[in-house]
Design a protein around this motif. Structure first.
Motif, PDB file in Angstrom:
ATOM      1  N   ASP A  43      -5.106  -0.266 -10.279  1.00 27.15           N
ATOM      2  CA  ASP A  43      -5.722   0.186  -8.835  1.00 27.15           C
ATOM      3  C   ASP A  43      -5.267  -0.651  -7.728  1.00 27.15           C
ATOM      4  O   ASP A  43      -5.012  -2.091  -7.876  1.00 27.15           O
ATOM      5  CB  ASP A  43      -7.173   0.531  -8.960  1.00 27.15           C
ATOM      6  CG  ASP A  43      -7.988  -0.817  -9.155  1.00 27.15           C
ATOM      7  OD1 ASP A  43      -7.639  -1.737  -8.449  1.00 27.15           O
ATOM      8  OD2 ASP A  43      -9.023  -0.773  -9.889  1.00 27.15           O
ATOM      9  N   ASP A  44      -5.720  -0.238  -6.671  1.00 20.28           N
ATOM     10  CA  ASP A  44      -5.079  -1.080  -5.135  1.00 20.28           C
ATOM     11  C   ASP A  44      -5.685  -2.533  -5.266  1.00 20.28           C
ATOM     12  O   ASP A  44      -5.148  -3.545  -4.720  1.00 20.28           O
ATOM     13  CB  ASP A  44      -5.395  -0.171  -4.012  1.00 20.28           C
ATOM     14  CG  ASP A  44      -4.548   1.129  -3.957  1.00 20.28           C
ATOM     15  OD1 ASP A  44      -3.497   0.842  -4.603  1.00 20.28           O
ATOM     16  OD2 ASP A  44      -4.827   1.777  -3.146  1.00 20.28           O
ATOM     17  N   ARG A  45      -7.060  -2.398  -5.536  1.00 10.66           N
ATOM     18  CA  ARG A  45      -7.703  -3.867  -5.343  1.00 10.66           C
ATOM     19  C   ARG A  45      -7.054  -4.995  -6.359  1.00 10.66           C
ATOM     20  O   ARG A  45      -6.857  -5.831  -5.989  1.00 10.66           O
ATOM     21  CB  ARG A  45      -9.155  -3.621  -5.708  1.00 10.66           C
ATOM     22  CG  ARG A  45     -10.061  -2.885  -4.646  1.00 10.66           C
ATOM     23  CD  ARG A  45     -11.488  -2.588  -5.004  1.00 10.66           C
ATOM     24  NE  ARG A  45     -11.309  -1.869  -6.119  1.00 10.66           N
ATOM     25  CZ  ARG A  45     -12.694  -1.420  -6.648  1.00 10.66           C
ATOM     26  NH1 ARG A  45     -13.737  -1.756  -6.350  1.00 10.66           N
ATOM     27  NH2 ARG A  45     -12.556  -0.486  -8.033  1.00 10.66           N
ATOM     28  N   CYS A  81      -4.009  -4.854  -7.375  1.00 11.53           N
ATOM     29  CA  CYS A  81      -2.627  -4.967  -6.964  1.00 11.53           C
ATOM     30  C   CYS A  81      -2.725  -6.023  -5.765  1.00 11.53           C
ATOM     31  O   CYS A  81      -1.727  -7.089  -5.617  1.00 11.53           O
ATOM     32  CB  CYS A  81      -2.038  -3.666  -6.434  1.00 11.53           C
ATOM     33  SG  CYS A  81      -1.674  -2.793  -7.703  1.00 11.53           S
ATOM     34  N   TYR A 138       0.871  -1.302  -0.194  1.00 15.61           N
ATOM     35  CA  TYR A 138      -0.160   0.056   0.166  1.00 15.61           C
ATOM     36  C   TYR A 138       0.857   1.309   0.025  1.00 15.61           C
ATOM     37  O   TYR A 138       0.555   2.417  -0.536  1.00 15.61           O
ATOM     38  CB  TYR A 138      -0.905  -0.045   1.377  1.00 15.61           C
ATOM     39  CG  TYR A 138      -1.772  -1.151   1.075  1.00 15.61           C
ATOM     40  CD1 TYR A 138      -3.248  -0.988   0.448  1.00 15.61           C
ATOM     41  CD2 TYR A 138      -1.604  -2.339   1.747  1.00 15.61           C
ATOM     42  CE1 TYR A 138      -4.142  -2.096   0.417  1.00 15.61           C
ATOM     43  CE2 TYR A 138      -2.490  -3.495   2.053  1.00 15.61           C
ATOM     44  CZ  TYR A 138      -3.604  -3.280   1.258  1.00 15.61           C
ATOM     45  OH  TYR A 138      -4.472  -4.293   1.218  1.00 15.61           O
TER      46      TYR A 138
END
Length: 371
Positions: free
Chosen positions: A256-258, A260, A221
Motif C-alpha cells: 500500500d501507499d504508506r 511505499c 504516487y
C-alpha cells in the motif's frame, strides 16, 4: 494394650515423618550439634539432587567435612538457630554448587536442627534478566528521546533549507521575471526580450519541480515504488559519478501507499549516506516482493561500516540507521545490515505489504552483523 497402641501411634508418626521427608520436593537436611560441631544426621532425595552429593557421602560427617569451602552463612544459620531457639533465614549464592539458595533453619530438639532449602536459581536468573531488560528499556527510552530531539532539529533544518531555496531561487527568479514583464508592458518588447522572459519562466518551473521532487516525488504516487526508486537513484547518484543498477522484481504482490512512502524515504536516506560516507563507485538497488512482505536492498562497494557495528544513533555520524529501524519496528518490519570494513555494505529493509491496524504489529527481526 495401651502400650501396643502407643507403639502403633509412634510407628505411624515415624512413617508419616518419613513419607513427608522422602517425598518433599525441596531439599531438607537434619543436623546434630555437639561440642560446637555440626554433623549430618539425614538428608532427603531432593537434597541429594539439588546439592549433587549422595546421601552415603554425607550422613555421619561434619558440615565442614562435606562443605569445606562453602560460604560461612550456611553453617552460621545452624548455630544461630540453636542459640536463639528460633528459625533463622538465609538467602545467598552458593558457589560450591553454582546455585542461588534460600534456607530456613529451625530447631527440632535442644541439640538438633533441620534446614529446608529452596532453589531460587531460576527465579534469580529471571530477576536478573528482568533488571537487565529494565535497564535496556531505560537506555532505549533515552535513545528515543534523543532521537526525537534530533529528528525535530532535522525536520526544522530541512524546512529551513527548502524555504531558503525557495527564497533564493524561485523567489528571486519570480521577482526578476516580474520586473521584466513590467518593463515589457511599459514599452514595446523585442523577440529577444520575450525569449528571455520565457526562459526565466522555464527556469522557475524547473526549480519548482526540483523542490517538489525533494519534498514529495509525484512519481511515487503516480507510477509506483519501482520507477520512483529508479528515478531517485538517477537523481542522486548520477550527478555524483556513482553508477547504479536497479532490479524491481515481480509486481504480483503490491504494497500500500504508506509502506511505499516509508521505503522510499528510507532508501533516500541510505543513498544519501552512501554519497556522504561510503566512497562507493557503484550501488545496486533491488526490490523483492512476496506474500505479505516487501523488501528493498541497497548494496554498495564502498568502505563499509566500522567494526563492531552498533545501531546506537550517535555512533555512525548521525542517526539514519537507528531512525530507519525505529520506523520499521512499529509496523513489524526489520533492517538487516551485512558489512565488512573495506568491502562495502548491504542494507536490507523488510516491511509488511500493508500497514498494520492500530494495536497490531508483526514480529520484527532486527539484526546487524559483520560478514
Amino acid at each position: 494394650m495401651e502400650t501396643r497402641m502407643k507403639r502403633q501411634e509412634k510407628g505411624l508418626d515415624e512413617l508419616s515423618y518419613r513419607i513427608f521427608f522422602e517425598r518433599t520436593f525441596d531439599p531438607i537436611s537434619l543436623y546434630e550439634v555437639e561440642a560446637g560441631k555440626v554433623r549430618f544426621i539425614d538428608v532427603n532425595p531432593a537434597y541429594e539432587e539439588v546439592m549433587g552429593t549422595p546421601k552415603e557421602d554425607i550422613v555421619g560427617k561434619t558440615f565442614l567435612e562435606v562443605w569445606p569451602d562453602v560460604e560461612p552463612c550456611w553453617h552460621d544459620i545452624i548455630m544461630k538457630c540453636l542459640n536463639t531457639e528460633g528459625s533463622v533465614h538465609c538467602e545467598s549464592y552458593c558457589a560450591s554448587i553454582g546455585k542461588y539458595l534460600e534456607a530456613i533453619a529451625f530447631p527440632i530438639l535442644p541439640d538438633r536442627v533441620s534446614v529446608i532449602f529452596l532453589d531460587r536459581t531460576r527465579w534469580k536468573k529471571s530477576d536478573e534478566k528482568l533488571r537487565e531488560k529494565q535497564k535496556e528499556l531505560l537506555d532505549y527510552r533515552e535513545e528515543l528521546r534523543e532521537l526525537a530531539a534530533q529528528l525535530t532539529l532535522s525536520e526544522e533544518k530541512t524546512r529551513r533549507s527548502i524555504a531558503g531555496q525557495i527564497h533564493d531561487s524561485i523567489g528571486h527568479s519570480l521577482v526578476t521575471l516580474l520586473h521584466k514583464l513590467q518593463s515589457l508592458r511599459e514599452r514595446g518588447c523585442s523577440k529577444e526580450e520575450l525569449d528571455n522572459a520565457i526562459e526565466s519562466v522555464e527556469t522557475v518551473i524547473a526549480q519548482s519541480r526540483e523542490l517538489i521532487f525533494q519534498v514529495s516525488p509525484p512519481t511515487l504516487y503516480d507510477i509506483g515504488l519501482n520507477p520512483a526508486l529508479e528515478s531517485l537513484a538517477e537523481h542522486l547518484l548520477a550527478p555524483q559519478g556513482i553508477s547504479y543498477d536497479f532490479q524491481g522484481g515481480n509486481l504480483v504482490h503490491q504494497a500500500d501507499d504508506r509502506i511505499c512512502v516509508l521505503l522510499y524515504q528510507m532508501t533516500r536516506e541510505l543513498l544519501i549516506n552512501v554519497i556522504k560516507h561510503a566512497k562507493a563507485s557503484h550501488v545496486s538497488i533491488r526490490v523483492h516482493r512476496g506474500p505479505g512482505k516487501i523488501q528493498v536492498v541497497v548494496e554498495d562497494d564502498g568502505i563499509g561500516f566500522p567494526s563492531p557495528f552498533t545501531f546506537k544513533w550517535g555512533k555512525l555520524d548521525g542517526f539514519g540507521l537507528f531512525s530507519i529501524r525505529e520506523r520499521l519496528h512499529p509496523i513489524g518490519g526489520s533492517i538487516q545490515i551485512i558489512s565488512e570494513p573495506g568491502k562495502g555494505a548491504t542494507v536490507a529493509m523488510t516491511a509488511p505489504l500493508n500497514m498494520p491496524s492500530h494495536g497490531e504489529r508483526g514480529e520484527p527481526l532486527d539484526t546487524a552483523h559483520n560478514s
